[in-house]
Scaffold this motif. Structure first.
Motif, PDB file in Angstrom:
ATOM      1  N   ARG A  73      67.190  79.994 104.719  1.00 50.77           N
ATOM      2  CA  ARG A  73      67.178  81.455 104.610  1.00 50.77           C
ATOM      3  C   ARG A  73      66.167  81.892 103.549  1.00 50.77           C
ATOM      4  O   ARG A  73      65.424  82.853 103.718  1.00 50.77           O
ATOM      5  N   GLN A  74      66.171  81.144 102.436  1.00 50.26           N
ATOM      6  CA  GLN A  74      65.197  81.476 101.390  1.00 50.26           C
ATOM      7  C   GLN A  74      63.771  81.234 101.883  1.00 50.26           C
ATOM      8  O   GLN A  74      62.858  82.009 101.590  1.00 50.26           O
ATOM      9  N   ALA A  75      63.608  80.175 102.675  1.00 54.74           N
ATOM     10  CA  ALA A  75      62.272  79.870 103.212  1.00 54.74           C
ATOM     11  C   ALA A  75      61.755  81.034 104.052  1.00 54.74           C
ATOM     12  O   ALA A  75      60.582  81.411 103.971  1.00 54.74           O
ATOM     13  N   VAL A  76      62.646  81.618 104.845  1.00 57.64           N
ATOM     14  CA  VAL A  76      62.250  82.778 105.655  1.00 57.64           C
ATOM     15  C   VAL A  76      61.767  83.896 104.732  1.00 57.64           C
ATOM     16  O   VAL A  76      60.732  84.526 104.961  1.00 57.64           O
ATOM     17  N   ASN A  77      62.501  84.118 103.663  1.00 55.86           N
ATOM     18  CA  ASN A  77      62.130  85.173 102.720  1.00 55.86           C
ATOM     19  C   ASN A  77      60.779  84.919 102.062  1.00 55.86           C
ATOM     20  O   ASN A  77      60.004  85.846 101.859  1.00 55.86           O
ATOM     21  N   TYR A  78      60.514  83.654 101.743  1.00 55.85           N
ATOM     22  CA  TYR A  78      59.219  83.326 101.127  1.00 55.85           C
ATOM     23  C   TYR A  78      58.090  83.423 102.147  1.00 55.85           C
ATOM     24  O   TYR A  78      56.950  83.715 101.816  1.00 55.85           O
ATOM     25  N   ALA A  79      58.412  83.128 103.399  1.00 54.18           N
ATOM     26  CA  ALA A  79      57.356  83.021 104.415  1.00 54.18           C
ATOM     27  C   ALA A  79      56.773  84.364 104.820  1.00 54.18           C
ATOM     28  O   ALA A  79      55.619  84.447 105.231  1.00 54.18           O
ATOM     29  N   ILE A  80      57.595  85.421 104.721  1.00 50.58           N
ATOM     30  CA  ILE A  80      57.137  86.710 105.254  1.00 50.58           C
ATOM     31  C   ILE A  80      56.244  87.443 104.255  1.00 50.58           C
ATOM     32  O   ILE A  80      56.608  87.634 103.094  1.00 50.58           O
ATOM     33  N   ASP A  81      55.089  87.850 104.736  1.00 58.86           N
ATOM     34  CA  ASP A  81      54.125  88.557 103.897  1.00 58.86           C
ATOM     35  C   ASP A  81      54.401  90.058 103.981  1.00 58.86           C
ATOM     36  O   ASP A  81      53.896  90.765 104.842  1.00 58.86           O
ATOM     37  N   LYS A  82      55.230  90.538 103.043  1.00 59.45           N
ATOM     38  CA  LYS A  82      55.677  91.932 103.112  1.00 59.45           C
ATOM     39  C   LYS A  82      54.561  92.909 102.760  1.00 59.45           C
ATOM     40  O   LYS A  82      54.516  94.013 103.291  1.00 59.45           O
ATOM     41  N   GLU A  83      53.675  92.466 101.871  1.00 52.25           N
ATOM     42  CA  GLU A  83      52.561  93.353 101.480  1.00 52.25           C
ATOM     43  C   GLU A  83      51.715  93.710 102.699  1.00 52.25           C
ATOM     44  O   GLU A  83      51.394  94.869 102.930  1.00 52.25           O
TER      45      GLU A  83
END
Lengths: 522, 316
Positions: free
Chosen positions: A294-304
């Motif tokens: 789940r954390q990996a998903v959060n790190y993977a997404i480029d929100k900027e």
């Protein structure tokens, strides 16, 4: 050129000139034409759930309290003042006197009781005038007691701190009991409130027209009238704005904001609001039962990139389940997840998914508050693919989508898009992250997150009547949720609107409501 | 003649009945349910189930259908879930605008299609014919919603000659001139494809007539060409042209759905698009049934006119 052709051309040129003279005639002064995104479903505030409908109802009605201009703090409206009992279960409201509804019905404690009984008691004679989807905002209210004509007391079955913000939300707006009795099922088409504007006509798919309420208790409104026009297509709304058919348009498509930015005859308004766009991760099934994935998903997404390119600046990066619009409860110490694909790959490796993993990703094609879900879904898919999570997109039309996601993700998919617009920091975590809020219990915890600590903190925050205490509790909730990562929190919507320069005193509200009381257009 | 009309009316009943069944089944096959659409994102499965019960959607399809049909036969189309208003009232409000839009487009396509087709036939392989063929081909192949958007950009936004949408001006309008001004772009856009089709078929029909003996005889007798075309050829072709225009009525009504959406025309098309989006079953059923009935009635009217012009049709 033959004379016949010449004559023909002259006639048509004259005809065109007379037409264009009409076209250049703009909307009359003192009347505001608003381009809305859809036809309202109803103008019964207790029955509607869409921001689109709220934009009209807040100008027709008042609640006991309201959000102060420019903030989400609650201030007096039809209630002059209120007291909350020590234990937080009794709210006594002192009502403003001498106010009448637009149809002449007196506003008093009986009217307040009628409104809440109608929504909450199934055996009330006017309960079946519509489904009241948001009446759960007031489900803690056990009884509304009329103390005297100008005093009304709400008895709760347990302390419930969000009550005041919920009363300020459009579902808490007060309708004329006499009008409900008169129109019954048709009340939603014949609305009567106490607001700055009163209802005049509703022409199907053309317009809802309101006129000034001269006797408004809070000062005379700035406009003679307001006309809300439903123009579903974003480009059509823009065209209508450019050609002078409307004075104010809401929800400008991201691609077209610059059209107005560069034109000095228009003003673009922007305002962040209490909105969160996120992914629900299904914790009952692999691979998201593992916190590292789940954390990996959060790190993977480029929100900027998401907010700047995909959404073209119409949203800001989000990192918390409580949006920054609730400044008092928002945890600004929270780091959130930066875009770090390497860290994501490490975490996946640790979790045993170094060779990649396949997941199903539910995407909607549209829907209230969902921004640009398909484009956002595709961008997320690409980001995840980069770290080895292969997301297969299944996309559904909004209603179908809700029918799949709301009853819980088990057996349906590993991750799903969702967004919430709320009026209190409590709403989103309380309805989507508590153990008690699992779909089988009628809640919206579709990803099955369960953490007793969070449950406990949220319960405490509801019971506390002290805002500082509540704030501390919500900040703690945000930290734990950030660490547990049951959601991937992506964006906070920046709502926008465009007005012509003729429109004065207009500002978007953080509540996403459209308050036109002070607006004028000389 | 009367017998013919009655016979045709009776034939329309099973058609309408069939339509009602197809519409009913199609709508119930669309995924997603009305309760979710009404309650919105905050609907729990419990709320959804409860509302479906209230709406009577927990009954089997045959029961839902018969309940609906018996209501319709008594003139009661039920109540729109999403708008919380009688379906009949909602349709009543929308029927006029659609009739105005589709009717105008039909008149435009009949006038221009017949004139263009006849002109092309008379000048077969001449310049008029070639230019008209190209124009007609472009007209037929252009999607009308795209044409509508282009027309708005050019004539409404850029040149500011016409309004971008709606049926009347919001303020101070409402008369016939105002209506015509608002009608110009959508009706023309809607008429383009139909005009092309009518022109093409008219050309073929008139050509066929021009090759017949009585035309040759008329010419041989020295009747001036313009009279040959007007009094002999066109008149003889007319009974065959009426159904061509009649069939376009169906396409125009169908096309109105897009055009109304593009031009925010407050008619049946926009109503249906909205109703489908909100899974408003009764409104969709009622709306489609009314449009289908209109289509059936227009066809009937065309046949009646055709049979009046050419009695042989009655005995087919």
């Amino acid at each position: 050129m033959s004379t016949a052709i010449q004559r023909g051309l002259t006639v048509s040129a004259l005809a065109l000139m007379s037409f264009s003279a009409t076209a250049l005639a703009q909307t009359p002064p003192d009347v505001l034409a608003v381009g809305q995104v859809a036809e309202p479903q109803s103008l019964d505030p207790h029955a509607v759930t869409a921001t689109n409908d709220f934009r009209i109802t807040v100008n027709l009605y008042d609640g006991l309290v309201r959000f102060a201009s420019g903030s989400l703090e609650v201030e007096p409206a039809l209630a002059e003042s209120w007291e909350v009992s020590e234990d937080g279960t009794v709210y006594t409201f002192n009502l403003r006197e001498g106010i009448t509804f637009h149809d002449g019905t007196a506003f008093n404690a009986e009217a307040v009781k009628f409104n809440f009984d109608r929504m909450l008691n199934e055996d009330h004679p006017y309960h079946d005038t519509g489904p009241f989807p948001l009446s759960f905002f007031f489900s803690a209210v056990q009884e509304v007691e009329v103390v005297d004509a100008s005093t009304v007391r709400f008895h709760l079955d347990e302390p419930y701190a969000p009550l005041l913000s919920n009363l300020a939300y459009p579902t808490g707006l007060l309708v004329s009991p006499a009008a409900v009795e008169e129109y019954g099922e048709d009340y939603g088409r014949n609305p009567v409130g106490t607001g700055p504007y009163q209802f005049t006509t509703w022409e199907a798919n053309r317009q809802v027209a309101l006129e000034k309420n001269e006797d408004y208790w809070d000062g005379e409104p700035g406009l003679e009238g307001v006309v809300f026009r439903p123009i579903t297509d974003g480009n059509a709304r823009v065209n209508e704005m450019l050609s002078g058919g409307i004075d104010l348009m809401v929800e400008v498509p991201p691609d077209l904001v610059s059209t107005f930015d560069e034109d000095p005859t228009f003003v673009v308004h922007e305002q962040a609001g209490p909105h969160v766009w996120f992914l629900i991760l299904n914790m009952r099934e692999e691979p998201f039962d593992d916190v590292r994935v789940r954390q990996a998903v959060n790190y993977a997404i480029d929100k900027e990139t998401m907010v700047n390119d995909v959404l073209q600046g119409t949203a800001t990066v989000a990192d918390s389940v409580v949006p920054p619009a609730f400044a008092w409860a928002y945890n600004d110490q929270l780091e959130g997840y930066p875009h770090d694909p390497d860290r994501a790959r490490e975490l996946l490796e640790e979790a045993g998914y170094g060779d990649g993993v396949d997941v199903t990703f539910l995407v909607t094609q549209g829907g209230s508050g969902m921004l640009d879900p398909v484009a956002m879904g595709t961008a997320i898919q690409a980001d995840l693919a980069e770290v080895g999570i292969n997301a297969e997109i299944e996309s559904y039309e909004w209603n179908t989508y809700l029918g799949i996601v709301n009853p819980g993700l088990e057996g349906e998919g590993h991750m799903a898009q969702m967004s919430w617009m709320t009026n209190d920091p409590d709403t989103l975590p309380f309805l989507t992250l508590r153990t008690e809020a699992m779909p089988d219990n009628g809640g919206f915890n579709s990803g099955y997150y369960s953490n007793p600590e969070v449950d406990d903190l949220l319960e405490q925050a509801r019971r506390s009547t002290d805002q500082d205490d509540r704030a501390a509790l919500y900040r703690e909730v945000q930290e734990i949720v950030n660490e547990d990562a049951p959601l991937a929190i992506i964006a906070n919507w920046q709502q926008n609107a465009v007005t012509t320069t003729a429109v004065e005193n207009f500002a978007l509200e953080p509540s996403f409501l459209l308050d036109l009381h002070e607006v004028s257009k000389p | 003649m009367l017998f013919y009309i009655v016979r045709r009316l009776l034939q329309a009943i099973p058609v309408l009945f069939g339509i009602s069944i197809i519409v009913f089944l199609t709508i119930s096959l669309i995924p997603g349910d009305p309760a979710t659409a009404i309650l919105g994102a905050y609907a729990t499965p419990e709320n959804v189930a409860e509302l479906n019960r209230d709406l009577g959607l927990n009954h089997s399809l045959p029961i839902q259908y018969t309940t609906w049909l018996s209501g319709v036969l008594q003139g009661d189309f039920g109540r729109s879930f999403a708008l919380n208003r009688p379906v009949a009232a909602e349709i009543g409000d929308r029927l006029g605008p659609t009739a105005v839009l589709a009717g105008t487009a039909l008149v435009l396509c009949a006038i221009f299609g017949l004139i263009a087709g006849t002109a092309a036939a008379v000048n077969q392989y001449g310049w008029t014919d070639r230019i008209l063929s190209v124009v007609v081909l472009i007209g037929i192949s252009t999607p009308s919603f795209w044409l509508g958007l282009m027309a708005i950009s050019l004539f409404a936004v850029w040149l500011d000659l016409f309004p971008t949408g709606d049926m009347y001006s919001l303020f101070g309008g409402g008369g016939l001139a105002d209506l015509l001004w608002h009608l110009a772009l959508p009706a023309t856009t809607l008429a383009v494809v139909a005009t092309g089709v009518v022109a093409r078929l008219t050309r073929a029909t008139v050509l066929e007539v021009l090759r017949q003996d009585f035309v040759r005889t008329a010419r041989a007798k020295g009747v001036p060409e313009s009279r040959v075309i007007r009094n002999h050829a066109f008149r003889a072709a007319l009974p065959a042209l009426i159904p061509i225009v009649g069939i376009q009525a169906g396409f125009v009504i169908g096309g109105a759905v897009y055009i109304e959406e593009v031009f925010q025309w407050p008619g049946m098309g926009r109503m249906l698009v909205g109703a489908i989006g909100s899974r408003d079953i009764l409104l969709v059923q009622g709306g489609v049934l009314v449009l289908a009935s209109a289509f059936v009635l227009i066809n009937l009217a065309t046949d009646v006119i055709q049979s009046a012009l050419d009695p042989r049709v009655r005995h087919r």
